[in-house]
Design a protein around this motif. Structure first.
Motif, PDB file in Angstrom:
ATOM      1  N   ILE A 299       0.897  -1.135   0.184  1.00 25.35           N
ATOM      2  CA  ILE A 299      -0.072   0.010  -0.011  1.00 25.35           C
ATOM      3  C   ILE A 299       0.693   1.287   0.137  1.00 25.35           C
ATOM      4  O   ILE A 299       1.797   1.434   0.986  1.00 25.35           O
ATOM      5  N   THR A 300       0.757   2.233  -1.059  1.00 27.34           N
ATOM      6  CA  THR A 300       1.385   3.427  -1.147  1.00 27.34           C
ATOM      7  C   THR A 300       0.340   4.565  -0.867  1.00 27.34           C
ATOM      8  O   THR A 300      -0.636   4.627  -1.571  1.00 27.34           O
ATOM      9  N   LEU A 301       0.579   5.364   0.458  1.00 27.28           N
ATOM     10  CA  LEU A 301      -0.448   6.319   0.806  1.00 27.28           C
ATOM     11  C   LEU A 301      -0.296   7.575  -0.120  1.00 27.28           C
ATOM     12  O   LEU A 301       0.891   7.922  -0.011  1.00 27.28           O
ATOM     13  N   THR A 302      -1.215   7.988  -0.548  1.00 26.41           N
ATOM     14  CA  THR A 302      -1.478   9.446  -1.379  1.00 26.41           C
ATOM     15  C   THR A 302      -2.589  10.091  -1.106  1.00 26.41           C
ATOM     16  O   THR A 302      -3.382   9.547  -0.068  1.00 26.41           O
ATOM     17  N   LEU A 303      -3.023  11.026  -1.512  1.00 27.54           N
ATOM     18  CA  LEU A 303      -4.131  11.992  -1.354  1.00 27.54           C
ATOM     19  C   LEU A 303      -5.179  11.162  -1.485  1.00 27.54           C
ATOM     20  O   LEU A 303      -6.378  11.236  -0.643  1.00 27.54           O
ATOM     21  N   PRO A 304      -5.363  10.370  -2.549  1.00 26.62           N
ATOM     22  CA  PRO A 304      -6.667   9.469  -2.579  1.00 26.62           C
ATOM     23  C   PRO A 304      -6.697   8.630  -1.392  1.00 26.62           C
ATOM     24  O   PRO A 304      -7.827   7.986  -0.992  1.00 26.62           O
ATOM     25  N   GLY A 305      -5.575   7.991  -0.996  1.00 23.02           N
ATOM     26  CA  GLY A 305      -5.416   7.091   0.125  1.00 23.02           C
ATOM     27  C   GLY A 305      -5.844   7.575   1.333  1.00 23.02           C
ATOM     28  O   GLY A 305      -6.419   6.945   2.038  1.00 23.02           O
ATOM     29  N   ILE A 306      -5.486   8.837   1.520  1.00 19.56           N
ATOM     30  CA  ILE A 306      -6.193   9.458   2.652  1.00 19.56           C
ATOM     31  C   ILE A 306      -7.759   9.620   2.758  1.00 19.56           C
ATOM     32  O   ILE A 306      -8.173   9.720   3.670  1.00 19.56           O
ATOM     33  N   ALA A 307      -8.141   9.723   1.476  1.00 21.71           N
ATOM     34  CA  ALA A 307      -9.633  10.039   1.321  1.00 21.71           C
ATOM     35  C   ALA A 307     -10.119   8.707   1.778  1.00 21.71           C
ATOM     36  O   ALA A 307     -11.228   8.675   2.348  1.00 21.71           O
ATOM     37  N   GLY A 308      -9.596   7.579   1.504  1.00 18.09           N
ATOM     38  CA  GLY A 308     -10.278   6.172   1.990  1.00 18.09           C
ATOM     39  C   GLY A 308     -10.188   6.103   3.450  1.00 18.09           C
ATOM     40  O   GLY A 308     -11.008   5.613   4.055  1.00 18.09           O
ATOM     41  N   ILE A 309      -8.991   6.887   4.147  1.00 21.64           N
ATOM     42  CA  ILE A 309      -8.982   6.647   5.657  1.00 21.64           C
ATOM     43  C   ILE A 309      -9.887   7.899   6.261  1.00 21.64           C
ATOM     44  O   ILE A 309     -10.575   7.313   7.383  1.00 21.64           O
ATOM     45  N   ILE A 310     -10.040   8.614   5.483  1.00 20.07           N
ATOM     46  CA  ILE A 310     -11.240   9.835   6.177  1.00 20.07           C
ATOM     47  C   ILE A 310     -12.558   8.953   5.961  1.00 20.07           C
ATOM     48  O   ILE A 310     -13.190   9.200   6.987  1.00 20.07           O
ATOM     49  N   LEU A 311     -12.901   8.357   5.032  1.00 20.30           N
ATOM     50  CA  LEU A 311     -14.336   7.827   4.749  1.00 20.30           C
ATOM     51  C   LEU A 311     -14.138   6.770   5.948  1.00 20.30           C
ATOM     52  O   LEU A 311     -15.273   6.367   6.578  1.00 20.30           O
ATOM     53  N   GLY A 372      -4.243   1.929 -10.708  1.00 20.45           N
ATOM     54  CA  GLY A 372      -3.491   3.327 -10.142  1.00 20.45           C
ATOM     55  C   GLY A 372      -4.145   3.602  -8.950  1.00 20.45           C
ATOM     56  O   GLY A 372      -3.983   2.734  -7.966  1.00 20.45           O
ATOM     57  N   THR A 373      -4.286   4.838  -8.957  1.00 13.71           N
ATOM     58  CA  THR A 373      -5.103   5.687  -7.548  1.00 13.71           C
ATOM     59  C   THR A 373      -6.176   4.876  -7.206  1.00 13.71           C
ATOM     60  O   THR A 373      -6.574   4.940  -5.985  1.00 13.71           O
ATOM     61  N   VAL A 374      -6.947   4.438  -8.140  1.00 14.42           N
ATOM     62  CA  VAL A 374      -8.222   3.543  -7.735  1.00 14.42           C
ATOM     63  C   VAL A 374      -7.945   2.460  -6.676  1.00 14.42           C
ATOM     64  O   VAL A 374      -8.797   2.206  -5.681  1.00 14.42           O
ATOM     65  N   LYS A 375      -6.954   1.538  -7.289  1.00 16.04           N
ATOM     66  CA  LYS A 375      -6.551   0.657  -6.626  1.00 16.04           C
ATOM     67  C   LYS A 375      -6.178   0.890  -5.144  1.00 16.04           C
ATOM     68  O   LYS A 375      -6.413   0.345  -4.190  1.00 16.04           O
ATOM     69  N   GLY A 376      -5.396   1.980  -4.966  1.00 20.88           N
ATOM     70  CA  GLY A 376      -4.698   2.390  -3.913  1.00 20.88           C
ATOM     71  C   GLY A 376      -5.815   3.048  -2.709  1.00 20.88           C
ATOM     72  O   GLY A 376      -5.859   2.877  -1.689  1.00 20.88           O
ATOM     73  N   PHE A 377      -6.907   3.820  -3.614  1.00 14.04           N
ATOM     74  CA  PHE A 377      -8.028   4.049  -2.566  1.00 14.04           C
ATOM     75  C   PHE A 377      -8.751   2.853  -2.050  1.00 14.04           C
ATOM     76  O   PHE A 377      -9.192   2.725  -0.936  1.00 14.04           O
ATOM     77  N   ALA A 378      -8.929   1.855  -3.043  1.00 14.19           N
ATOM     78  CA  ALA A 378      -9.634   0.494  -2.542  1.00 14.19           C
ATOM     79  C   ALA A 378      -9.019   0.003  -1.104  1.00 14.19           C
ATOM     80  O   ALA A 378      -9.622  -0.483  -0.449  1.00 14.19           O
ATOM     81  N   LEU A 383      -8.939  -1.482   4.368  1.00 18.81           N
ATOM     82  CA  LEU A 383      -8.584  -1.515   5.645  1.00 18.81           C
ATOM     83  C   LEU A 383      -9.361  -0.763   6.587  1.00 18.81           C
ATOM     84  O   LEU A 383      -9.463  -1.265   7.709  1.00 18.81           O
ATOM     85  N   GLY A 384      -9.712   0.558   6.265  1.00 20.80           N
ATOM     86  CA  GLY A 384     -10.350   1.300   7.417  1.00 20.80           C
ATOM     87  C   GLY A 384     -11.889   0.786   7.804  1.00 20.80           C
ATOM     88  O   GLY A 384     -11.982   0.917   8.953  1.00 20.80           O
ATOM     89  N   ILE A 385     -12.393  -0.081   6.504  1.00 23.96           N
ATOM     90  CA  ILE A 385     -13.854  -0.442   7.091  1.00 23.96           C
ATOM     91  C   ILE A 385     -13.553  -1.632   8.157  1.00 23.96           C
ATOM     92  O   ILE A 385     -14.289  -1.626   9.353  1.00 23.96           O
TER      93      ILE A 385
END
Length: 723
Positions: A299-311, A372-378, A383-385
């Motif tokens: 897992i590489t954390l980027t802004l889209p990944g942060i979106a997943g964590i916020i959710l 890409g970023t879609v996979k990182g977001f997922a 993980l967060g869920i």
């Protein structure tokens, strides 16, 4: 539970949470494993390696496009956040986040060349069996030998349909004599496996590898050689973060401040349960950090990944809000606090599970189909869920029961709810439908008008490409200095604020990406940089670049959302045993997407790399909020068959949860918007609209849609029965 056991349990829980928090902050061991510093960050947050390849000889655009597409798939094994884009007509640049050694990346990724399979190494073209284009994939692996049971290392090949036909014919001829097939790369023999049997399937294995490293090297060379175009390395460099340390620091600060405000709200509104939830949220945040560190290679954390964590934080808060609302209702119905706590968790369980499972379905589809970023977001979303469900159903529950056991038993500390008035949502549904229709219609008109004049949205460089200008300054500029001093100068020439600047580590070189420039604009930019910063114009180079967000990524994102919606519809249909529930859960989701698109179109918000993440966050948030309402409708249908009353009562009963969850999520995103830099604001602002829209649709649209659809289906069924 006795008071003594309650104290012991509370102390143990707090000790475990403290240990996880310590690990998240400081890490374990000399390498600080498990800490925030051990998380793999993307190009936007940490930087990485940028490699530019150049095609050998004359090539056509189709072959270059095919080569780019294959490279995109290949670098996903290195990082889900890697980017591949054209630079000029015969160059392809690969940006890989988190890496610090360009040579190591080149060695692992491989040097592209010509790959063929032949039966005679001295006459490769004359005895060619197939080439790299007929290889879909090559992966290293290990297995037990069927005869000796010893561990052996292999390379597993997957062939195209053409490859299957060619390979089948060759192996049928070679198998009786145990002949060899030579795998040749740029004229050199990589491997010469013996053909032991006729192979007619699309998969086969190469055995005899000395160790796993040898298998990985061969697999890598086969993958990189399976390209339509022969490439040679033109340059490789380590680049710095796009956002800079200040952006990362302010984002972390925003997260801390946001969590503190959420804690304050939860404690003030929910009292003792709110305190328990706040402690559990500390555990959630720390646990997510530890897990991101543990999976830093995946897992590489980027802004889209942060979106997943916020959710994920929103989901964690949401689960607690559902539980606490139930506890208050049980107390309001006259039950004791102890009984109310047990009943609250029991009655909230189905809503929490259904809401999280539907979002997990979306995350799973996004991961397996997206790129890409879609996979990182997922990845970060899933993980967060999982962590949010654990903290809500296990940590919060045990803390709350411990609080009760140690003596915090007065019902005033928990609150109670008695519903005395029900809002007529069904009676107002035409107003709700009209308001939504007007907003969506305005958005469609804006898209049409903008489309006539150019693009329907304000696409960023990530979506439409532009120009990449390499400038060597006379001093080393930090990202913050580039934004304050250089960006205004570039913006003055281009008349556009969509500018990306990336410093090259270990030098004064900076890569400036802008919209496509005319010849006059290039000359003006060169002169302005020379005049303002003393740059040598002769050293400045500019190349047109393609979009970093590939067409495949866009298509896969859209396809992922469609398939996820279908799977969610099926799941809700099965769980709620009615098609009307399934369809009515997806329609509000689509409503929210179209409303947010309308905002993007009308306000001309930048549609950049984070756009996809914003849309996906909205999908996850929307479906979860709707499920909570439907869960209450399903429950109330057991005691009341008046559909209008059931919807009005159910939405009223879940109203506090809907508002409170939205408020806590908004707190996080608004603080991020206030403290964030420009790129983070572009990411946070649409999320604010998305959260508000998600709350609106779950309260005002979802139940009403179910009511209308249920009535329509019942009438249709009645007509068929009467006939």
């Amino acid at each position: 539970m006795s008071k003594k056991k309650g104290i012991i349990r509370l102390v143990v829980l707090l000790a475990v949470i403290a240990f996880v928090v310590y690990t998240a902050v400081s890490g374990l061991g000399s390498d600080r494993s498990g800490s925030l510093n051990d998380i793999s960050l993307g190009l936007d947050l940490r930087g990485g390696v940028s490699i530019t390849y150049e095609a050998v000889g004359d090539v056509n655009s189709q072959d270059m496009s095919d080569t780019k597409a294959k490279l995109e798939k290949r670098v996903q094994d290195y990082s889900t956040e890697a980017q591949v884009y054209f630079e000029g007509s015969d160059r392809i640049t690969v940006d890989i986040p988190g890496a610090t050694d360009a040579n190591a990346v080149l060695q692992e990724l491989g040097k592209p060349g010509t790959l063929i399979f032949c039966t005679d190494s001295s006459d490769p073209e004359g005895t060619k069996v197939m080439d790299g284009n007929q290889i879909k994939d090559a992966q290293a692996g290990a297995r037990s030998n069927a005869t000796t049971n010893a561990r052996e290392y292999v390379v597993n090949l997957t062939l195209t349909s053409d490859g299957v036909e060619a390979f089948s014919k060759a192996t049928e001829e070679l198998a009786p004599t145990k002949g060899r097939i030579y795998i040749m790369y740029n004229g050199e023999v990589l491997s010469a496996p013996t053909v032991n049997e006729h192979i007619a399937s699309d998969t086969c294995s190469i055995t005899g590898m000395g160790d796993l490293e040898a298998a990985q090297t061969l697999a890598s060379n086969i993958r990189i050689g399976a390209l339509p175009v022969q490439l040679q390395e033109m340059r490789s460099q380590v680049v710095g973060a796009k956002l800079g340390q200040d952006a990362v620091r302010t984002s972390l600060m925003a997260g801390v401040i946001g969590l503190i405000l959420v804690f304050a709200f939860m404690i003030i509104y929910y009292r003792i349960p709110g305190l328990a939830a706040s402690i559990a949220l500390v555990m959630y945040t720390a646990f997510v950090i530890v897990l991101l560190s543990a999976f830093n290679e995946e897992i590489t954390l980027t802004l889209p990944g942060i979106a997943g964590i916020i959710l994920g934080i929103g989901m964690a808060v949401d689960a607690n809000c559902i539980i606490f609302a139930r506890i208050r209702e049980e107390i309001g119905a006259g039950k004791s606090v102890r009984t109310a706590i047990d009943a609250g968790f029991a009655k909230a369980f189905s809503a929490i599970i259904d809401g999280n499972v539907t979002t997990l379905i979306a995350a799973g589809v996004l991961y397996f189909i997206g790129s890409g970023t879609v996979k990182g977001f997922a990845q970060t979303l899933a993980l967060g869920i999982v962590v949010s469900m654990f903290t809500a159903l296990v940590i919060t529950k045990n803390i709350l029961k411990s609080f009760y056991a140690v003596g915090l038993q007065d019902e005033k500390l928990y609150g109670k709810t008695v519903y005395t008035k029900t809002f007529n949502f069904i009676g107002k549904r035409k107003l709700f439908y009209s308001a939504s229709g007007i907003v969506i219609a305005i958005g469609i008109v804006a898209m049409v008008v903008s489309g006539v004049n150019g693009h329907i949205f304000n696409y960023s460089l990530d979506f439409i490409g532009g120009a990449s200008t390499s400038v060597t300054f006379n001093e080393n500029y930090s990202v913050e200095k580039l934004e304050s001093d250089v960006q205004p100068v570039v913006s003055e020439v281009t008349g556009d604020n969509d500018i990306q600047m990336t410093p090259v580590t270990g030098s004064n070189e900076v890569i400036i990406k802008t919209r496509t420039l005319t010849v006059d604009e290039r000359d003006a930019l060169y002169s302005k940089l020379s005049e303002t910063f003393g740059v040598d114009e002769s050293t400045i180079q500019t190349e047109n670049i393609s979009a970093a967000v590939s067409g495949e990524m866009k298509r896969s994102a859209i396809l992922s959302v469609i398939i996820a919606a279908i799977f969610m519809l099926i799941y809700v249909w099965i769980r709620f045993k009615e098609f009307s529930f399934g369809a009515s859960s997806v329609l509000p989701l689509l409503h929210d997407v179209f409303v947010l698109l309308a905002f993007y179109a009308v306000l001309r918000w930048t549609v950049g790399n984070t756009f996809i993440a914003c849309m996906l966050t909205l999908v996850g948030y929307s479906i979860n909020a709707t499920i909570v309402v439907f869960d209450r409708i399903r429950e109330n249908l057991h005691t009341n068959k008046n559909l209008a009353e059931v919807v009005n009562v159910s939405v009223t009963q879940t109203l506090s949860r809907s508002i409170n969850t939205s408020l806590t999520t908004l707190i996080m995103v608004v603080v991020l918007y206030i403290l964030g830099v420009t790129s983070i604001k572009e990411f946070a602002l649409p999320l604010i609209v998305g959260v508000v829209c998600g709350c609106y649709s779950s309260v005002c649209i979802a139940g009403c849609l179910w009511y209308d659809l249920k009535n329509a289906l019942d009438k249709r069924k009645a007509k068929k029965t009467s006939k």
